[in-house]
Design a protein around this motif. Sequence first.
Motif, PDB file in Angstrom:
ATOM      1  N   PRO A 139       5.696  19.368 -18.599  1.00  9.08           N
ATOM      2  CA  PRO A 139       5.328  19.530 -17.188  1.00  9.08           C
ATOM      3  C   PRO A 139       3.843  19.231 -16.956  1.00  9.08           C
ATOM      4  O   PRO A 139       3.032  19.316 -17.879  1.00  9.08           O
ATOM      5  CB  PRO A 139       5.627  20.997 -16.900  1.00  9.08           C
ATOM      6  N   ILE A 140       3.554  18.909 -15.726  1.00  6.97           N
ATOM      7  CA  ILE A 140       2.158  18.667 -15.342  1.00  6.97           C
ATOM      8  C   ILE A 140       1.725  19.862 -14.496  1.00  6.97           C
ATOM      9  O   ILE A 140       2.329  20.150 -13.461  1.00  6.97           O
ATOM     10  CB  ILE A 140       2.032  17.368 -14.520  1.00  6.97           C
TER      11      ILE A 140
ATOM     12  N   ILE B 120      -4.572  16.606 -21.329  1.00  4.57           N
ATOM     13  CA  ILE B 120      -3.443  15.737 -20.970  1.00  4.57           C
ATOM     14  C   ILE B 120      -2.772  15.353 -22.280  1.00  4.57           C
ATOM     15  O   ILE B 120      -3.368  14.688 -23.118  1.00  4.57           O
ATOM     16  CB  ILE B 120      -3.932  14.495 -20.195  1.00  4.57           C
ATOM     17  N   ILE B 121      -1.559  15.845 -22.485  1.00  6.59           N
ATOM     18  CA  ILE B 121      -0.930  15.663 -23.793  1.00  6.59           C
ATOM     19  C   ILE B 121       0.158  14.593 -23.814  1.00  6.59           C
ATOM     20  O   ILE B 121       0.562  14.150 -24.867  1.00  6.59           O
ATOM     21  CB  ILE B 121      -0.348  16.999 -24.339  1.00  6.59           C
ATOM     22  N   SER B 122       0.625  14.211 -22.633  1.00  5.28           N
ATOM     23  CA  SER B 122       1.644  13.151 -22.637  1.00  5.28           C
ATOM     24  C   SER B 122       0.992  11.851 -23.101  1.00  5.28           C
ATOM     25  O   SER B 122      -0.169  11.583 -22.785  1.00  5.28           O
ATOM     26  CB  SER B 122       2.237  12.980 -21.246  1.00  5.28           C
TER      27      SER B 122
ATOM     28  N   GLU C 200       0.468  29.981 -21.261  1.00  7.03           N
ATOM     29  CA  GLU C 200       0.496  28.625 -21.798  1.00  7.03           C
ATOM     30  C   GLU C 200       1.894  28.176 -22.170  1.00  7.03           C
ATOM     31  O   GLU C 200       2.733  28.948 -22.580  1.00  7.03           O
ATOM     32  CB  GLU C 200      -0.389  28.559 -23.049  1.00  7.03           C
ATOM     33  N   GLN C 201       2.116  26.937 -22.023  1.00  2.00           N
ATOM     34  CA  GLN C 201       3.232  26.312 -22.706  1.00  2.00           C
ATOM     35  C   GLN C 201       2.786  24.877 -22.900  1.00  2.00           C
ATOM     36  O   GLN C 201       1.741  24.474 -22.425  1.00  2.00           O
ATOM     37  CB  GLN C 201       4.527  26.377 -21.899  1.00  2.00           C
ATOM     38  N   GLU C 202       3.543  24.138 -23.628  1.00  2.00           N
ATOM     39  CA  GLU C 202       3.135  22.752 -23.826  1.00  2.00           C
ATOM     40  C   GLU C 202       3.227  22.037 -22.497  1.00  2.00           C
ATOM     41  O   GLU C 202       4.306  21.853 -21.944  1.00  2.00           O
ATOM     42  CB  GLU C 202       4.039  22.112 -24.860  1.00  2.00           C
ATOM     43  N   ALA C 203       2.071  21.675 -21.994  1.00  2.00           N
ATOM     44  CA  ALA C 203       2.040  21.061 -20.671  1.00  2.00           C
ATOM     45  C   ALA C 203       0.783  20.224 -20.534  1.00  2.00           C
ATOM     46  O   ALA C 203      -0.192  20.423 -21.254  1.00  2.00           O
ATOM     47  CB  ALA C 203       2.057  22.144 -19.590  1.00  2.00           C
TER      48      ALA C 203
END
Lengths: 439, 271
Positions: free
Chosen positions: A171-172, A108-110, A88-91
């Motif tokens: 990133p996506i 979806i975090i953006s 995992e990473q923030e993505a």
Amino acid sequence: MSNETIDLKTRLITDFHAREAVMNGEASSEFHQKKRAGLALFEQLGFPSIKHEEWKYSNVRDLISVSYDFNAESSIGLTELEDLKVPEQEANILYFVNGRYNAELSAIISPVGQITISSLADAYKNDPAKVASFFNELTKDANDAFTALNTAFAQDGVFVHIPDNQSVEHPIILRFVSDAREKNVGSQPRNIISVGKNAHVKLAEAFRTLGDQRSFTNAVTEIQVAEEANVQYYKVQNESENAYHIGTTQVRMLDRSHFYAGTVTLNGKFTRNNLNIVLDGEHCDAHMYGLYFPDGSQHVDNHTVADHQKPNSESNELYKGILRDKSKGVFNGKIFVRPDAQKTNAFQSCKNIVLSPDATMNTKPQLEIFADDVKCSHGTTTGQIDEEALFYMRSRGISQPEAMSLLMFAFCADVVSQIKIDSVREYLENVITQKLASK
Amino acid sequence: MRITFAGNYHELSFKYKSVMLSINDLRASIEGKEILKGINLEVKPGEVHAIMGPNGSGKSTLASVLAGREEYEVTGGNVVFDGKDILEMAPEERAAEGIFLAFQYPVEIPGVTTINFLKTAVNEIRKYKGEAPLDAAQFLKMVREKAKLVSMNDSLLKRALNEGFSGGEKKRNEVFQMAVLEPKLAILDETDSGLDIDALRIVAEGVNSLRSPERSTIVVTHYQRLLDYIVPDYVHVLYKGRIVKSGPKELALELEEKGYDWIKAEVEAVG
């Protein structure tokens, strides 16, 4: 051509018409008209045989000898996916199971707003005209049966639209999972990515399989790279011993844009990747890195195109492979330099280590240059592990298997190090280390 | 089972004094051509032996065979190191037993940093000896000390092994690796080749700083100049695959002055 070959083609065509029959008014939409054109092209071309120049070393006979369920349901949940995960990473993480978006698994975090990151199906529901306008725009001239087939059956995938001067911070990551635990499954994801002027994005497609039945993935990704945009795109295939994968990534670059591609094939029965980049602008730079690692009787074929249409751009390509057992590798790298594309720099290199006398590698650089003021180079090498380096390491106390691992890891490193999404790169380093230690 | 003598090394050293390396009638060939035709040599702990000889006499072959290079086929004789016959051992086992070969042409290995390479080597040898691996901090501390000892620039450690190193840097890296691995027997294969006099001096100083009563050195060289810096106890002349003359360090000076022809003549006269 065997009866079964006709069967899969016929079955797909019949299936298309059956779906169309229940579409009501939607059948007249622009989107569907494009799909219908896709079907017509597929019908005309049929599955390629090895007589087809582009498929000379890659025989799809085995792939099309059985049928696949393209609508297979899956009860897959997070527990089953645990061991398929990329660290995992923030993505932004989007899961597609058997080709369909799974919102429960995805995150979806953006921030929602000007930037669109959604499934293709959702995007189409929200704005059919917009999706239809991008759909098959880059691939419309492709004379390729699998791309046409994907166009005909495109249902889901990702739709990313980044307006001018916007950037996606995280990133996506697209995870395509084939759930082949119970039966042969097929999926045809279609990804549409449009990156506006001076916009930045990193994205990765990761393909995995669950279960031992066959999976057939026929994926198409279209990426528009507007002026001054910067796009990093990675494709990671770590599928099963029964996974068949055909994929096309079609890219169009405009002035002063930057595009980086990394294609890493770690596992899969039969893999064909087409990476086609049209440099339709000046002062662009396109970078293509590839790594493949077949063993057993696996087959990996990478076809790439750098099509220089305008002056002053650069393409740079490095593909590397390690082949073991009875595996087969194919590399075909085309560089076109069109008459207008003066001052083009185009470099291509393909290096392979063949570790077994039964493994084979076919490489074919193909340069077609119609401009006179250009710098182009290409080179391919296929060899064994460097015995002198091996002895050097062993003379320092490093055991032969460990020395082999280190040398092969180092061989892979100049491709892996190009991958700028940390979690994806770390994942690759781990899998490659394990794979090297396993033999 | 492996027995290690921790702590009482010095009490035992009298035993090693008798002989560390014993080469008996060693014969070796490559691609069917015999290169070594019966080598005999004994090396005791702390001694420095120089192996000299004209080109093609078999000097580098001897170094390679001792380190276990597989292209050479040993066709006769034996090599006993610390009481064990090493000819059946893999190169990595010989290294773990304490034999180190400094290469004439150190290999460039892109993608593997010197530091990572050495860490792997150190820990593989420790594993062989049944010792726990060094952790990152212990290893770094040790490596820094050794780098200082042989005047090796720290910045080279992070670079890919020997890649783009100058000739002098490569040879210094060999001596640095030797310092880290602390072999019982160091074999320097033409370490002076390709070095200017300054680089030669630095490399030789590194080697000298590693001299000890327990560590032996075999210096393989064509020229006497390296022996001005690394002063040997014995000099052997190898010619046509045999040691045809042995003597004190002054023999090297004589060779420098008179060349190899008189030795060749002597050998031919004897037939």
